[in-house]
Structures are given as structure tokens and as C-alpha cells.
Design a protein around this motif. Structure first.
Motif, PDB file in Angstrom:
ATOM      1  N   PRO A 145      52.982  23.516  56.580  1.00  0.00           N
ATOM      2  CA  PRO A 145      52.437  23.183  55.394  1.00  0.00           C
ATOM      3  C   PRO A 145      52.767  23.891  54.257  1.00  0.00           C
ATOM      4  N   ASP A 146      53.334  25.283  54.404  1.00  0.00           N
ATOM      5  CA  ASP A 146      53.689  26.218  53.174  1.00  0.00           C
ATOM      6  C   ASP A 146      54.366  27.250  53.828  1.00  0.00           C
ATOM      7  N   ILE A 147      56.051  27.201  53.612  1.00  0.00           N
ATOM      8  CA  ILE A 147      56.714  28.270  54.186  1.00  0.00           C
ATOM      9  C   ILE A 147      56.567  29.697  53.620  1.00  0.00           C
ATOM     10  N   ARG A 148      55.975  29.645  52.527  1.00  0.00           N
ATOM     11  CA  ARG A 148      55.649  30.992  51.939  1.00  0.00           C
ATOM     12  C   ARG A 148      54.460  31.779  52.694  1.00  0.00           C
ATOM     13  N   ASN A 149      53.692  31.139  53.478  1.00  0.00           N
ATOM     14  CA  ASN A 149      52.691  31.712  54.107  1.00  0.00           C
ATOM     15  C   ASN A 149      52.910  32.655  55.482  1.00  0.00           C
ATOM     16  N   SER A 150      52.852  33.752  55.356  1.00  0.00           N
ATOM     17  CA  SER A 150      53.407  34.886  56.373  1.00  0.00           C
ATOM     18  C   SER A 150      52.823  34.446  57.846  1.00  0.00           C
ATOM     19  N   PHE A 151      51.535  33.527  57.725  1.00  0.00           N
ATOM     20  CA  PHE A 151      51.119  33.587  59.116  1.00  0.00           C
ATOM     21  C   PHE A 151      52.158  32.766  59.932  1.00  0.00           C
ATOM     22  N   PHE A 152      53.085  31.795  59.570  1.00  0.00           N
ATOM     23  CA  PHE A 152      53.924  31.201  60.310  1.00  0.00           C
ATOM     24  C   PHE A 152      55.147  31.889  60.792  1.00  0.00           C
ATOM     25  N   SER A 153      55.338  33.021  60.111  1.00  0.00           N
ATOM     26  CA  SER A 153      56.753  33.450  60.371  1.00  0.00           C
ATOM     27  C   SER A 153      56.851  33.927  62.023  1.00  0.00           C
ATOM     28  N   SER A 154      55.973  34.531  62.698  1.00  0.00           N
ATOM     29  CA  SER A 154      56.026  34.730  64.013  1.00  0.00           C
ATOM     30  C   SER A 154      56.056  33.411  64.938  1.00  0.00           C
ATOM     31  N   ILE A 155      55.357  32.397  64.503  1.00  0.00           N
ATOM     32  CA  ILE A 155      55.449  31.076  65.136  1.00  0.00           C
ATOM     33  C   ILE A 155      56.676  30.593  64.880  1.00  0.00           C
ATOM     34  N   LEU A 156      57.171  30.708  63.992  1.00  0.00           N
ATOM     35  CA  LEU A 156      58.612  30.088  63.944  1.00  0.00           C
ATOM     36  C   LEU A 156      59.841  30.759  64.331  1.00  0.00           C
ATOM     37  N   ASP A 157      59.603  32.093  64.642  1.00  0.00           N
ATOM     38  CA  ASP A 157      60.497  33.079  65.356  1.00  0.00           C
ATOM     39  C   ASP A 157      60.484  32.582  66.874  1.00  0.00           C
ATOM     40  N   ALA A 158      59.287  32.442  67.359  1.00  0.00           N
ATOM     41  CA  ALA A 158      59.060  32.140  68.902  1.00  0.00           C
ATOM     42  C   ALA A 158      59.504  30.780  69.330  1.00  0.00           C
ATOM     43  N   VAL A 159      59.203  29.691  68.191  1.00  0.00           N
ATOM     44  CA  VAL A 159      59.906  28.580  68.372  1.00  0.00           C
ATOM     45  C   VAL A 159      61.365  28.652  68.133  1.00  0.00           C
ATOM     46  N   GLU A 160      62.121  29.221  67.335  1.00  0.00           N
ATOM     47  CA  GLU A 160      63.391  29.305  67.487  1.00  0.00           C
ATOM     48  C   GLU A 160      64.185  30.110  68.782  1.00  0.00           C
ATOM     49  N   ARG A 161      63.351  31.063  69.275  1.00  0.00           N
ATOM     50  CA  ARG A 161      63.710  31.418  70.355  1.00  0.00           C
ATOM     51  C   ARG A 161      63.751  30.861  71.525  1.00  0.00           C
ATOM     52  N   GLU A 162      62.709  29.967  71.798  1.00  0.00           N
ATOM     53  CA  GLU A 162      62.330  29.168  72.753  1.00  0.00           C
ATOM     54  C   GLU A 162      63.493  27.955  73.030  1.00  0.00           C
TER      55      GLU A 162
END
Length: 348
Positions: free
Chosen positions: A73-90
Motif C-alpha cells: 500500500p505504501d512503499i514509504r512505510n518502514s514496516f514493509f522493509s524487513s518483509i520485502l527483504d525476507a521475500v527477496e531472499r526467499e
């Protein structure tokens, strides 16, 4: 004798949309190169003719994209940073690339996601936004589109989609109970955005905890919020206007909690001397704020990894498409310095 229906072709799509086959190909492979109205006509022609996503993929190239699309919903929200990092690694470990779609202020976000998927730039969709129109998403996952979809973070009620999320309601109840266990009887809640499913569940957890402790929900102690620091700061001004103020606040997320405490500091109040505060999420800043913030820690890395794993399993094994699958992860209470026992002078 039963008539055998001819398999629709790209030429059929072009005729239905009143464009050339080259335009259809561009709309599928590089949607940014055609106008929004043309993309809409091509998408509608694909739906009407029954030209499927798999057929579109075969007509453009004889392989899969080996890519997943993550929409948030909003890439500026730091909440999503660690989620995106985990998605990318997997995804990388499984041989997939990752595209990110930022839906913040997007017009017709569901249509935008459909454009991505029909262009064959991604094989499956990981959606981190529960606010999208259900009927549009159902059109995306049903034939002829048949897009593999996993929803994470924000559940879409009654959707039947594969889902990975955390225990928002029960975690919010635990957060509120922590304040009550410290002796607080006047406990407020700083809300999340109106209509947001996560905010709704956290409010439900708060309202569940109070009656169990013999306390009533006070409407004047439900402070309007929007999951950001600005709304938390504004809520602090409302707090100061109250004739009877709460001694503790459960905020729907860490950002609004920090904004609230910043606003109170402007009025000369300090935490936890004058008020106890608990947040939700355990963002990186929470441990380093003054005072360090008590909060509910969401297992964001685990959530991202499991959501990506679920989506790729679905892509690689049709058996995984049966379901729906639903995984709920537990949040953890992290006690720091922003909550304290209610002083005897404030307990009356």
C-alpha cells in the motif's frame, strides 16, 4: 452434434478491442507503452474472448517469467522493509526475481495489478494490501486470468485467498492487558485508519480486554489515527483537551505511538511518568526512541519468508493451489521503558 468452440487467438482479442495485434502484444508485454484507455480495452477484450493468461504467455515467449510481483500500500512505510527483504531472499533462493508495485494513491489499483500480470512480467502476486476491491481481485484469480495469489499482513475477509498474517486481535488484547496488569484503569486506544482490517482487529482486541477486567470502553478515549506520526501528534492535542485523561494508551502501531509521545512532550508531559504507552509492530526505531517503546513485535521476516514460500510452492506445484491455506503467526510482547506501574496518586 456438439459444436467445438475455437480456441481464442490474439487476433480475436485485437478485433474485439478494435486495435492491431501489435498493440495487443505491446499491451501485454510493455503496458507502459500504451495508453490507459487502450490497456483497459485490451483487458476487457481478453476477458470477453476468453483469451487466457497462459495463452498470452505462450504467444509472447515459451517460458515463465520466474518472477513474483509484490504489491504494497505504501512503499514509504518502514514496516514493509524487513518483509520485502525476507521475500527477496526467499525468492532468490528459489530462483525467482521480485518486482514491487507501490499502490499508494494509485488509480484503479486492481486494474494496475491486472496489467502487470497480463503482461507476463510476473508469474504470481503477493499482495500486502487488504483494501483492494474483492470482486476485482476475484476476477484476477479466476479463469481466464487464473493468477496465483497470496495475501499477507492484511486479511481480506470472505475472500477464500491463501493468506499469511499475524494475530492482530489477540495480540492487541495482550497489549491492552499489559497496561491493565500494571494497574491502569483509564486506558485509551489510538486507532488506525478507518476501514482498515488490521486497525479493526486491533480495536477489537482492545475492546475485548477491557470488559474482562471490569472496565468499560469510553468513546472519548478512542483517539483518531492513521498509522502515521502526524496523526499520533494530532491525537496528543486531543488528549490534552480532555477533562479526564487516560493514564495509559495502546497505539495501533509504533509510528502513531511515537508521534503521540512527541506531541505530549510539547505540552510538558513525559513517558512513563505521566502516561504509559504501548505500540504495535516493533519497528527498528522503537528500541532507540526515548523512552524505548514497549510494543507488540510482529514476526515480519518470518511472515515475508513464509508468504513468498507459499506463493512459489503454488507456482511450482498445482496441488498447492487447493485450499485455501491460512497461516497465523504469533506476535510477542516486548516490554521496554514506556510502560510502568500506575503511581498510587493517579490510581483514584
Amino acid at each position: 452434434m456438439m459444436e467445438t468452440r475455437k480456441t481464442p487467438t490474439i487476433q480475436d482479442v485485437a478485433r474485439s478491442a478494435n486495435v492491431s495485434t501489435a498493440t495487443v502484444s505491446r499491451a501485454l508485454s510493455s503496458p507502459e507503452r500504451v495508453s490507459e484507455s487502450t490497456r483497459a480495452r485490451v483487458s476487457e477484450a481478453i476477458r470477453v474472448t476468453g483469451y487466457t493468461l497462459n495463452q498470452a504467455a505462450r504467444s509472447l515467449r515459451q517460458r515463465t517469467a520466474k518472477t513474483i510481483l509484490v504489491a504494497l500500500p505504501d512503499i514509504r512505510n518502514s514496516f514493509f522493509s524487513s518483509i520485502l527483504d525476507a521475500v527477496e531472499r526467499e525468492a532468490t533462493n528459489r530462483g525467482y526475481g521480485v518486482l514491487v508495485a507501490n499502490l499508494f494513491n494509485a488509480r484503479a489499483p486492481a486494474q494496475r495489478l491486472q496489467d502487470y500480470m497480463l503482461s507476463n512480467r510476473a508469474d504470481g502476486l503477493l499482495l500486502l494490501d487488504g483494501s483492494l476491491d474483492l470482486s476485482s481481485l476475484q476476477t484476477l484469480v479466476r479463469p481466464p486470468n487464473s493468477v496465483p495469489l497470496v495475501v499477507a499482513c492484511e486479511e481480506i475477509p470472505n475472500s477464500g485467498f491463501h493468506t499469511v498474517l499475524t494475530d492482530n486481535l489477540s495480540a492487541a488484547e495482550r497489549a491492552t492487558r499489559h497496561l491493565i496488569d500494571l494497574g491502569h484503569r483509564r486506558v485509551a486506544h489510538l486507532l488506525g485508519p478507518e476501514g482498515n482490517v488490521v486497525a479493526r482487529d486491533r480495536l477489537a482486541g482492545y475492546t475485548k480486554a477491557l470488559p474482562r477486567a471490569g472496565l468499560e470502553v469510553q468513546q472519548q478515549w478512542l483517539f483518531r489515527g492513521n498509522f502515521d506520526m502526524e496523526s499520533g501528534f494530532a491525537a496528543a492535542a486531543h488528549f490534552m483537551s480532555l477533562s479526564e485523561r487516560p493514564t495509559a494508551v495502546f497505539a495501533a502501531n509504533d509510528e502513531s505511538a511515537i508521534g503521540f509521545l512527541s506531541g505530549l512532550r510539547q505540552h510538558g508531559l513525559t513517558c512513563p511518568r505521566d502516561i504509559s504507552m504501548i505500540g504495535f509492530d516493533d519497528l527498528g526505531v522503537a528500541a532507540h526512541y526515548t523512552p524505548p517503546l514497549t510494543t507488540m513485535r510482529q514476526p515480519r521476516e518470518l511472515l515475508g519468508r513464509m508468504a513468498a514460500e507459499m506463493l512459489i510452492d503454488i507456482l511450482e506445484d498445482a496441488e498447492h493451489r487447493r485450499g485455501p491455506m491460512r497461516i497465523v503467526l504469533n506476535s510477542e510482547l516486548i516490554v521496554r521503558e514506556s510502560t510502568a506501574h500506575l503511581p498510587l496518586r493517579a490510581s483514584g
